[in-house]
Design an enzyme around this catalytic site. Structure first.
Site, mmCIF file in Angstrom:
data_model
loop_
_atom_site.group_PDB
_atom_site.id
_atom_site.type_symbol
_atom_site.label_atom_id
_atom_site.label_comp_id
_atom_site.label_asym_id
_atom_site.label_seq_id
_atom_site.Cartn_x
_atom_site.Cartn_y
_atom_site.Cartn_z
ATOM 1 N N ARG A 183 -48.147 -18.727 13.418
ATOM 2 C CA ARG A 183 -47.582 -17.825 13.567
ATOM 3 C C ARG A 183 -48.058 -16.278 12.678
ATOM 4 N NH1 ARG A 183 -46.540 -13.686 10.837
ATOM 5 N NH2 ARG A 183 -46.127 -15.153 8.470
ATOM 6 N N GLY A 187 -45.922 -35.586 -5.975
ATOM 7 C CA GLY A 187 -46.789 -35.695 -7.360
ATOM 8 C C GLY A 187 -48.199 -35.712 -7.130
ATOM 9 N N GLU A 214 -47.086 -7.634 5.074
ATOM 10 C CA GLU A 214 -46.390 -7.229 5.723
ATOM 11 C C GLU A 214 -45.328 -6.550 5.048
ATOM 12 O OE1 GLU A 214 -46.976 -6.361 8.392
ATOM 13 O OE2 GLU A 214 -48.057 -8.611 9.807
ATOM 14 N N GLY A 215 -45.852 -5.902 3.442
ATOM 15 C CA GLY A 215 -45.286 -5.331 2.795
ATOM 16 C C GLY A 215 -44.890 -6.648 1.280
ATOM 17 N N THR A 219 -56.433 -9.583 10.971
ATOM 18 C CA THR A 219 -55.717 -11.040 11.784
ATOM 19 C C THR A 219 -56.267 -10.892 13.154
ATOM 20 O OG1 THR A 219 -53.789 -11.776 10.098
ATOM 21 C CG2 THR A 219 -54.682 -12.248 12.945
ATOM 22 N N GLY A 230 -55.321 -2.430 13.582
ATOM 23 C CA GLY A 230 -55.801 -2.106 12.450
ATOM 24 C C GLY A 230 -55.203 -0.732 11.759
ATOM 25 N N CYS A 238 -44.569 -0.792 14.233
ATOM 26 C CA CYS A 238 -45.054 -2.287 14.236
ATOM 27 C C CYS A 238 -44.885 -3.333 13.122
ATOM 28 C CB CYS A 238 -46.188 -2.110 14.885
ATOM 29 S SG CYS A 238 -46.569 -0.607 15.770
#
Length: 394
Positions: free
Chosen positions: A100, A349, A373-374, A174, A140, A248
């Site tokens: 994602r 488990g 993203e925060g 990323t 960036g 963004c």
């Protein structure tokens, strides 16, 4: 109470969420779910263990389905509803947060920055190829010492004749080392500006970050800008200041609101299936009250998160979504998703710590989603400012 068994329901069936989703949106969601099942899920354990994902192979497949920049209009983008984009993010993150992230960074960060703030020439040059998955983008903003406080960034762009020269370092980027283009934000004498940087420009490098314990099915890099010289038209002309990068980030955060629900749903479905098959004291684990209490509580939180995501999606489709509402969704849904992943691990488990099951992989990934993203703390402060009218960031 009767002891007879009844046909089990999927967790979100209890909330009848299909009634809140249009036919076209359901079709898109089903298409993405099928892609994840066929192309992604069989390889996730291998990618996670190896700390590698074949971005260059996956991107064209994602592009052919129209998933890259899918909520943008024109330039080869699909132009879907925001809710449809959110549902696609849900299914992608039900596979893995790293997959994602690949789509979010491409569409909601790099492509959105160019689409919203770029020149017509920049849009024509990059967006069609990025929508097709032929060109990979990265974003960036974050620096080694400036994450939650991007306004303090040290990366600087200075004029040299008609050119710009960029110097600085970005971190936790990323897709950085596999990108063809980077949208880089830098301090200038005019305030913070965004630049469209082809990654083959001399002075640009993107060393990959390894030894990660989270988002291992994702490529994460540093960006190093060592006197990167760009022409005057490399700057994004339509924005100055933090408004550009923050707009963004809001796009990417919106995708996370849905994506976290996907990770939580996958954990819960895997745990229910395991509990049905795992016998303990000569009966299925699913038949014990403590197990059912855990499943009921997790389903309740999953459903509330899904309803919140859909509500925010409809607000965004109406162009009525506020940034602090995105913070509500990101804070709640990621926090609940990581709690669900951890609780699901207790049902599995010892089996839950292996890559034979998705739960620990999701839990590890969500540790990153919780802070990128925060951070949760930043979103609490955004909500707090909305409630009181007083900023408390400093």
């Amino acid at each position: 109470m009767t002891s007879r068994t009844t046909p089990p329901l999927a967790p979100l069936e209890l909330f009848a969420v299909d009634r809140l989703i249009g036919e076209e949106e359901r079709d898109i969601q089903a298409t993405v779910r099928a892609l994840v099942a066929e192309r992604v899920r069989p390889h996730l354990a291998e990618w996670f263990e190896a700390g590698h994902v074949p971005v260059r192979e996956l991107a064209p497949e994602l592009g052919r389905l129209g998933l890259l920049g899918m909520h943008l209009q024109g330039y080869g983008c699909a132009g879907t509803s925001a809710t449809a984009y959110g549902l696609a993010c849900l299914e992608l993150e039900a596979g893995d947060s790293g997959v994602r992230s690949l789509v979010s960074v491409q569409g909601s960060l790099a492509m959105f920055a160019i689409w919203r703030w770029g020149s017509e020439e920049q849009k024509q040059q990059w967006l069609p190829r990025m929508a097709a998955g032929e060109a990979i983008g990265c974003f960036g903003l974050t620096e080694p010492d400036f994450g939650s406080d991007p306004g303090g960034m040290r990366t600087r762009a200075v004029r040299d004749g008609d050119d710009w020269v960029l110097t600085g370092t970005k971190m936790w980027i990323t897709n950085g080392s596999v990108s063809d283009v980077a949208v880089v934000w830098a301090q200038t004498d005019e305030g913070i500006r965004g630049f469209v940087v082809p990654t083959d420009t001399p002075g640009f490098s993107a060393p990959e970050i390894g030894r990660k314990l989270s988002l291992r099915a994702s490529i994460t890099s540093e960006l190093v800008l060592d006197g990167v010289r760009l022409p005057a038209d490399a700057v994004l002309p339509e924005v100055r200041g933090l408004k550009g990068p923050l707009s963004c980030l809001n796009e990417a955060r919106f995708g996370i609101v849905f994506g976290a629900v996907g990770a939580a749903r996958d954990c819960l479905e895997a745990s229910i299936a395991y509990a049905q098959e795992r016998d303990i004291f000569e009966r299925p684990l699913a038949g014990y009250q403590l197990t059912q209490a855990k499943l009921a509580d997790m389903t309740l939180e999953l459903g509330k998160a899904m309803l919140l995501a859909l509500h925010l999606g409809r607000l965004k489709d109406e162009d009525a979504l506020r940034p602090e509402q995105i913070s509500l969704g990101k804070l709640n849904n990621v926090r609940e998703a990581i709690a669900i992943a951890r609780e699901c691990r207790t049902i599995l488990g010892a089996a839950g710590i292996t890559l034979e099951h998705p739960v620990m992989r999701h839990a590890n990934n969500l540790e990153s989603v919780l802070t990128y993203e925060g951070t949760s703390e930043v979103h609490q402060l955004i909500i707090g400012q909305a409630l009181t009218g007083r900023p408390a960031f400093r």
